[in-house]
Design an enzyme around this catalytic site. Structure first.
Site, PDB file in Angstrom:
ATOM      1  N   ASP A  23      14.604 -18.124 -61.133  1.00  0.00           N
ATOM      2  CA  ASP A  23      13.284 -18.268 -61.752  1.00  0.00           C
ATOM      3  C   ASP A  23      13.124 -19.627 -62.428  1.00  0.00           C
ATOM      4  O   ASP A  23      12.250 -19.796 -63.292  1.00  0.00           O
ATOM      5  CB  ASP A  23      13.063 -17.165 -62.791  1.00  0.00           C
ATOM      6  CG  ASP A  23      12.311 -15.979 -62.207  1.00  0.00           C
ATOM      7  OD1 ASP A  23      11.974 -16.028 -61.013  1.00  0.00           O
ATOM      8  OD2 ASP A  23      12.065 -15.010 -62.939  1.00  0.00           O
ATOM      9  N   ASP A  51      24.652 -11.531 -64.773  1.00  0.00           N
ATOM     10  CA  ASP A  51      23.903 -12.658 -65.311  1.00  0.00           C
ATOM     11  C   ASP A  51      24.568 -13.968 -64.914  1.00  0.00           C
ATOM     12  O   ASP A  51      25.695 -13.991 -64.411  1.00  0.00           O
ATOM     13  CB  ASP A  51      23.803 -12.547 -66.830  1.00  0.00           C
ATOM     14  CG  ASP A  51      22.763 -11.522 -67.251  1.00  0.00           C
ATOM     15  OD1 ASP A  51      21.988 -11.070 -66.381  1.00  0.00           O
ATOM     16  OD2 ASP A  51      22.734 -11.144 -68.437  1.00  0.00           O
ATOM     17  N   ASP A  70      26.006 -16.364 -66.423  1.00  0.00           N
ATOM     18  CA  ASP A  70      27.240 -16.829 -67.048  1.00  0.00           C
ATOM     19  C   ASP A  70      28.412 -15.880 -66.840  1.00  0.00           C
ATOM     20  O   ASP A  70      29.464 -16.074 -67.460  1.00  0.00           O
ATOM     21  CB  ASP A  70      27.023 -17.039 -68.549  1.00  0.00           C
ATOM     22  CG  ASP A  70      26.587 -15.762 -69.253  1.00  0.00           C
ATOM     23  OD1 ASP A  70      25.726 -15.065 -68.689  1.00  0.00           O
ATOM     24  OD2 ASP A  70      27.085 -15.475 -70.355  1.00  0.00           O
ATOM     25  N   ASP A  95      17.067  -3.412 -69.498  1.00  0.00           N
ATOM     26  CA  ASP A  95      18.310  -2.694 -69.225  1.00  0.00           C
ATOM     27  C   ASP A  95      18.378  -1.385 -70.000  1.00  0.00           C
ATOM     28  O   ASP A  95      18.754  -0.344 -69.450  1.00  0.00           O
ATOM     29  CB  ASP A  95      19.512  -3.583 -69.561  1.00  0.00           C
ATOM     30  CG  ASP A  95      19.354  -4.283 -70.915  1.00  0.00           C
ATOM     31  OD1 ASP A  95      18.378  -3.967 -71.631  1.00  0.00           O
ATOM     32  OD2 ASP A  95      20.195  -5.128 -71.250  1.00  0.00           O
TER      33      ASP A  95
END
Length: 693
Positions: A267, A326, A328, A420
């Site tokens: 994004d 994610d 990281d 989530d």
């Protein structure tokens, strides 16, 4: 220092053995010595004997030189501290703040400033009264003097303040303090029960286990279906620092390549980052990895909208499970083999969640304190809830979902910033069970700057309250067991998401300073000292190496209660900041050593040449454009620390309260708050300053 040769204690004081001996010599050059008992021979010589005025002068000069040097060192240190404050706070060098950011938190900052001014005014009254000898405190009651005893106008104002305080301020403050203490005890009991549950799990060695070989099939013809179809999604947005290591880790997962598809959901609105990610995807595509790059032109719904858009693809219907990481996160190659087999022969299982572990937990004091909280969250809260309740909040990453569970629960919704937790609550209401694997760990990062950490905590505490307003009707009308409804409403949302930030802020940041000015509402020592320290010990047990940081952890949590309370209120009443999503800034830490990093940089050049040989003209154009973007990248600006005035104002408020406590001879409160305030000031100046570019 020379050893003492005083043997006088070896003989009794009064007992004298032998007779005195007088020796007379004819030669007058010899001296006559009279020995009167054994004590006289060993009596120590006085140190001052034999010193002249010159020696005394030199000793005094040396001592004066040391004192002046010490004072000069203290003065230079204080001057450097003032210079740092002037540089950072007044001039704000290299710190550009937008006008809209200046308006955020303005109301809270105004309230704290008004509270501070009022406290300083009251403190001035107390100092004057103390100096004039107006001591009207006679424990446990307050003595108000008669009108005939009033000496001056200032004395009259002070006595009026005492009367107003005792009649109108103390009673409501006492009622509020009792209410917050009750909430504090309830939350402490909840923490103790969770800790006991964790001890029981450790003692009984309870954990989810895989029975047999999950990939072994008796049907030879159906051997192709031993490994189910797995979709891996990596949502990211402007993740320049970490995109490469996350894509690399996911592409090295030990799973049949024809049964695995990787979606890189980008994004990013920065074209240079888009080209970098595209090049990384092309590199792994050339190596035979089934990987796809997706980019949305319109970034609606943040992460939830990104995942929802990716799940709407037609090819997703061929897959049974989806793993989410994610940008990281760096999973180990055996991640899927440790998580996916739990779904076999368990049709009610909807989620398998792995634990996080942090590559930068020892980077600074802020990361160490975050590691304490998150270790307790995973090892105690989520593990206990997973074993005994089969339910916990999905962490948004490092988990594997059954796609059927997502679809039956309504899929990803864009109504909150905690998508989530939203999908986890809806899946639980639909009867799906969750499993938490404490032994399966995925590397990731924690925020290293205070600004990034504060924004993350704001989203984590405002989102659940917003979600609670939306989910409460569905929870009440849902056809599940009553105890599950009570667990969701009372424990999951109210106690751990609403009551915790409310009482911590109200009790330790409002009532505790006020009790320094209103001794009638004084809190017991076990509330402000013993119980918090005991609960901090429980929180640190999952990370025993963090025990040296228990005091900074306790004080830092009190400071962060301001941010958490503000976020909780904004989410509960749906204020403007409740739907604000700010991507947490990463540093790009990797678990690999520096030696391997240099070898990896050399291999990138060879991979780049291979990509150029097999790539199309459009891809070559993008690669050349990416190189130009790299060459034209600006030189990084020197980073400085930013002062957070709200936190420092609160720290100064606690310091003034501690001074008032000293005047009231309440020593326990004084030392506690004095240390707290000094710690806040030091942390605000040096440890939690934002590293801004």
């Amino acid at each position: 220092m020379a050893p003492s040769l005083d043997f006088s204690n070896w003989w009794p004081k009064d007992a004298r053995k032998g007779t005195p001996v007088v020796v007379k010599m004819e030669n007058p050059t010899y001296s006559v010595v009279e020995i009167d008992g054994p004590d006289a021979a060993f009596r120590p010589v006085e140190k001052s004997r034999g010193k002249n005025a010159k020696q005394v002068t030199w000793v005094l000069l040396l001592k004066a030189h040391r004192a002046v040097g010490c004072l000069a060192w203290i003065a230079s240190l204080f001057w450097a501290l003032l210079g740092t404050i002037k540089k950072r706070l007044i001039f704000r060098q290299d710190v550009a703040m937008a006008s809209e950011k200046l308006g955020k938190g303005k109301l809270l900052f105004t309230v704290i400033k008004a509270f501070l001014v009022t406290s300083l005014t009251i403190l001035a009254f107390e100092v004057v009264a103390y100096l004039k000898g107006w001591h009207y405190f006679r424990n446990p009651s307050l003595h108000i003097p008669r009108s005939t005893d009033i000496q001056s106008l200032l004395h009259l104002v002070y006595v009026t303040w005492l009367s107003v305080r005792a009649d109108y301020i103390a009673p409501p403050l006492q009622a509020l303090s009792k209410f917050c203490v009750a909430l504090f005890l309830i939350q402490s009991v909840d923490r103790m029960i969770l800790s006991l549950g964790c001890f029981w799990i450790k003692y009984k060695k309870i954990k989810p286990r895989i029975e047999g070989d999950p990939f072994k099939s008796d049907d030879v013809e159906g051997s192709a279906y031993e490994h189910p179809m797995v979709l891996v999604q990596i949502p990211m947005c402007n993740e320049r620092e970490v995109y490469e290591q996350s894509i690399s880790a996911v592409c090295q997962l030990d799973w049949p390549k024809d049964r695995l598809l990787v979606q890189v959901l980008d994004d990013s609105d920065d074209e240079s980052i888009q080209y970098l990610i595209k090049a990384e995807v092309a590199k792994w595509n050339q190596k035979g990895v089934n990987i796809i790059y997706r980019h949305r032109l319109v970034r609606t719904g943040y992460k939830a909208g990104n995942l929802k858009s990716a799940m709407s693809c037609e090819y997703v219907q061929a897959y049974e499970f989806v793993a989410i990481f994610d940008a990281d996160f760096q999973p180990n190659p055996d991640f899927l083999k440790q998580t996916v087999p739990h779904f076999k022969n368990n049709p009610d299982l909807g989620l398998v969640q792995a634990r996080w572990t942090f590559v930068n937990k020892d980077e600074n004091l802020l990361t160490r304190l975050q590691n304490i909280n998150l270790c307790f969250h995973f090892e105690v809260e989520q593990q206990v809830n997973g074993v005994f309740l089969n339910f916990f909040g999905f962490n948004g990453t490092a988990g594997v979902w059954r796609i059927k569970a997502l679809e039956e629960s309504g899929g990803w919704l864009e109504r909150t910033t905690v998508e989530d937790m939203d999908i986890a609550v809806r899946a639980h209401l639909n009867g799906w069970k969750f499993i938490f694997l404490n032994d399966v760990k995925v590397l990731c990062e924690v925020p290293e700057s205070y600004e990034a950490y504060r924004k993350q905590q704001h989203r984590w505490h405002s989102g659940p309250m917003h979600l609670f307003r939306l989910c409460l009707p569905a929870i009440i009308t849902c056809k599940i067991a009553i105890w599950k409804k009570a667990n969701l409403i009372l424990l999951f949302f109210l106690l751990r998401k609403l009551i915790l930030p409310f009482y911590s802020f109200t009790l330790f940041c409002i009532i505790l300073p006020l009790t320094m000015f209103v001794p009638e509402a004084e809190l017991p020592v076990w509330v402000i000292c013993y119980v918090p320290v005991f609960m901090s010990f429980l929180n640190i047990l999952p990370s025993p190496k963090s025990f040296p940081f228990i005091v900074p952890y306790l004080l830092f949590e009190n400071t962060m209660s301001v941010t958490k309370f503000n976020a909780m209120v904004s989410g509960l009443f749906q204020l403007g900041s409740s739907y604000e999503w700010v991507v947490t800034k990463k540093a790009g830490r990797s678990s690999e050593s520096d030696l391997l990093a240099s070898a990896e940089m050399e291999s990138k050049i060879m991979n780049q040449l291979q990509i150029q040989r097999g790539a199309s003209e459009s891809e070559l154009t993008e690669l050349n454009r990416m190189k130009e973007q790299k060459e034209a990248s600006p030189v990084p600006v020197k980073r400085v620390n930013k002062i957070y005035r709200k936190e420092l104002t609160l720290a100064f408020l606690l310091l003034t309260a501690s001074v008032r406590s000293l005047l009231s001879a309440q020593g326990v409160h004084f030392y506690f708050l004095l240390f707290q305030g000094v710690t806040f000031l030091l942390v605000g100046l040096d440890l939690i300053g934002e590293q801004m570019s």
